[in-house]
Design an enzyme around this catalytic site. Sequence first.
Site, mmCIF file in Angstrom:
data_model
loop_
_atom_site.group_PDB
_atom_site.id
_atom_site.type_symbol
_atom_site.label_atom_id
_atom_site.label_comp_id
_atom_site.label_asym_id
_atom_site.label_seq_id
_atom_site.Cartn_x
_atom_site.Cartn_y
_atom_site.Cartn_z
ATOM 1 N N GLY A 1 -6.559 -13.172 -8.834
ATOM 2 C CA GLY A 1 -6.871 -12.030 -9.579
ATOM 3 C C GLY A 1 -7.251 -10.895 -9.080
ATOM 4 O O GLY A 1 -7.968 -9.924 -9.812
ATOM 5 N N SER A 2 -7.305 -10.728 -7.586
ATOM 6 C CA SER A 2 -7.716 -9.602 -7.080
ATOM 7 C C SER A 2 -7.000 -8.131 -7.518
ATOM 8 O O SER A 2 -7.764 -7.258 -7.634
ATOM 9 C CB SER A 2 -7.848 -9.599 -5.470
ATOM 10 N N ASP B 1 12.562 -10.071 -7.684
ATOM 11 C CA ASP B 1 12.149 -8.927 -6.792
ATOM 12 C C ASP B 1 13.018 -8.182 -6.334
ATOM 13 O O ASP B 1 13.302 -7.530 -5.200
ATOM 14 C CB ASP B 1 11.746 -9.889 -5.585
ATOM 15 N N ALA C 1 -3.705 -2.659 0.635
ATOM 16 C CA ALA C 1 -2.721 -1.741 0.285
ATOM 17 C C ALA C 1 -2.312 -2.066 -0.837
ATOM 18 O O ALA C 1 -2.144 -1.011 -2.078
ATOM 19 C CB ALA C 1 -1.436 -1.594 1.277
ATOM 20 N N GLU C 2 -2.095 -3.260 -1.630
ATOM 21 C CA GLU C 2 -1.777 -3.761 -2.832
ATOM 22 C C GLU C 2 -2.926 -3.033 -3.901
ATOM 23 O O GLU C 2 -2.484 -2.511 -4.773
ATOM 24 C CB GLU C 2 -1.622 -5.194 -2.924
ATOM 25 N N ARG D 1 11.197 -23.531 -20.454
ATOM 26 C CA ARG D 1 10.573 -22.308 -20.205
ATOM 27 C C ARG D 1 10.711 -21.404 -21.310
ATOM 28 O O ARG D 1 9.709 -20.602 -21.462
ATOM 29 C CB ARG D 1 11.571 -21.458 -19.205
ATOM 30 N N HIS E 1 4.500 -6.834 -5.168
ATOM 31 C CA HIS E 1 5.020 -7.920 -4.027
ATOM 32 C C HIS E 1 4.744 -7.519 -2.598
ATOM 33 O O HIS E 1 4.623 -6.646 -2.438
ATOM 34 C CB HIS E 1 6.813 -8.005 -4.160
ATOM 35 N N MET F 1 2.720 -16.865 -11.087
ATOM 36 C CA MET F 1 3.568 -17.621 -10.544
ATOM 37 C C MET F 1 4.470 -18.371 -11.097
ATOM 38 O O MET F 1 4.816 -19.606 -10.932
ATOM 39 C CB MET F 1 2.626 -18.576 -9.523
ATOM 40 N N ARG F 2 4.977 -17.551 -12.239
ATOM 41 C CA ARG F 2 6.176 -18.331 -13.069
ATOM 42 C C ARG F 2 7.302 -17.347 -12.911
ATOM 43 O O ARG F 2 7.366 -16.063 -13.081
ATOM 44 C CB ARG F 2 5.814 -18.520 -14.289
HETATM 45 C C1 GRF Z 1 -0.833 -10.828 -3.967
HETATM 46 O O1 GRF Z 1 -0.458 -10.797 -2.732
HETATM 47 C C2 GRF Z 1 0.451 -10.581 -4.549
HETATM 48 O O2 GRF Z 1 1.089 -9.207 -4.081
HETATM 49 C C3 GRF Z 1 1.427 -11.661 -4.830
HETATM 50 O O3 GRF Z 1 0.527 -12.664 -5.096
HETATM 51 C C4 GRF Z 1 -0.797 -12.290 -4.421
HETATM 52 C C5 GRF Z 1 -1.778 -12.389 -5.698
HETATM 53 O O4 GRF Z 1 -3.060 -12.079 -5.146
HETATM 54 N N1 GRF Z 1 2.221 -11.558 -5.859
HETATM 55 P P1 GRF Z 1 -4.255 -11.782 -6.503
HETATM 56 O O5 GRF Z 1 -4.382 -13.189 -7.507
HETATM 57 O O6 GRF Z 1 -3.870 -10.538 -6.905
HETATM 58 O O7 GRF Z 1 -5.655 -11.640 -5.813
#
Ligand code: GRF
Length: 199
Positions: A17-18, A151, A179-180, A71, A115, A96-97
């Site tokens: 969850g960063s 994606d 960067a994210e 689902r 992504h 992750m689903r």
């Molecule tokens: C990140 O690198 C995001 O781009 C990818 O999964 C990772 C999740 O990291 N989809 P966090 O849980 O946000 O720390």
Amino acid sequence: MTAMPKQRVAVLISGRGSNMASLIAAAKDDQYPAEIALVVSNRPDAAGLDHARGQLITTAVVDHMRYGKDREAFERALQDVLAGHRIDIVCLAGFMRLLTPWFVNQWQGRMLNIHPALLPAFKGLHTHERALAAGVKTHGATVHFVSPEMDSGPIIAQAEVPVLAGDTPETLAARVLEAEHRIYPQALRQVSERIAKRA
Ligand code: GRF
């Protein structure tokens, strides 16, 4: 001038969850056009839930394991939670689903994903390993709208990150993650402002 109402955002997580934390931090600014109204995890043990609770954000768990292979039943439960909190925008952040077209189509233009690659390059998992194996000099991150194909939705923001000599998947991932954390709040701001103007 009356301030525009803030967009109510749900952040969907599965783990650390960063990116969620970077959105929560950005939304603390009075001038930010969105509030993080809800954090939802499909895993009860996601570390990000603790951070969200510590920030006094409402959290919910919709555990996919309870729905087995169904689902759509999982997604209907998720949709009920989002509707119950009057959510305007969904941000996937390490969620992750895979989502069905049924769910994705309900959130068209209102669901974002981050992504860890410069899409359309390196869709899917293990992007840093694959970028290093391909020998690219520039890697990065992308925020995009979610479309039924994984994606592949319209790109909202990208950041380039250099690949350095001696990089490992871990060192590269750490540089991309910075960067994210920069571009996700910017992209959410842009989308929220656009939606608020339309309303
Ligand atoms: C990140 O690198 C995001 O781009 C990818 O999964 C990772 C999740 O990291 N989809 P966090 O849980 O946000 O720390």
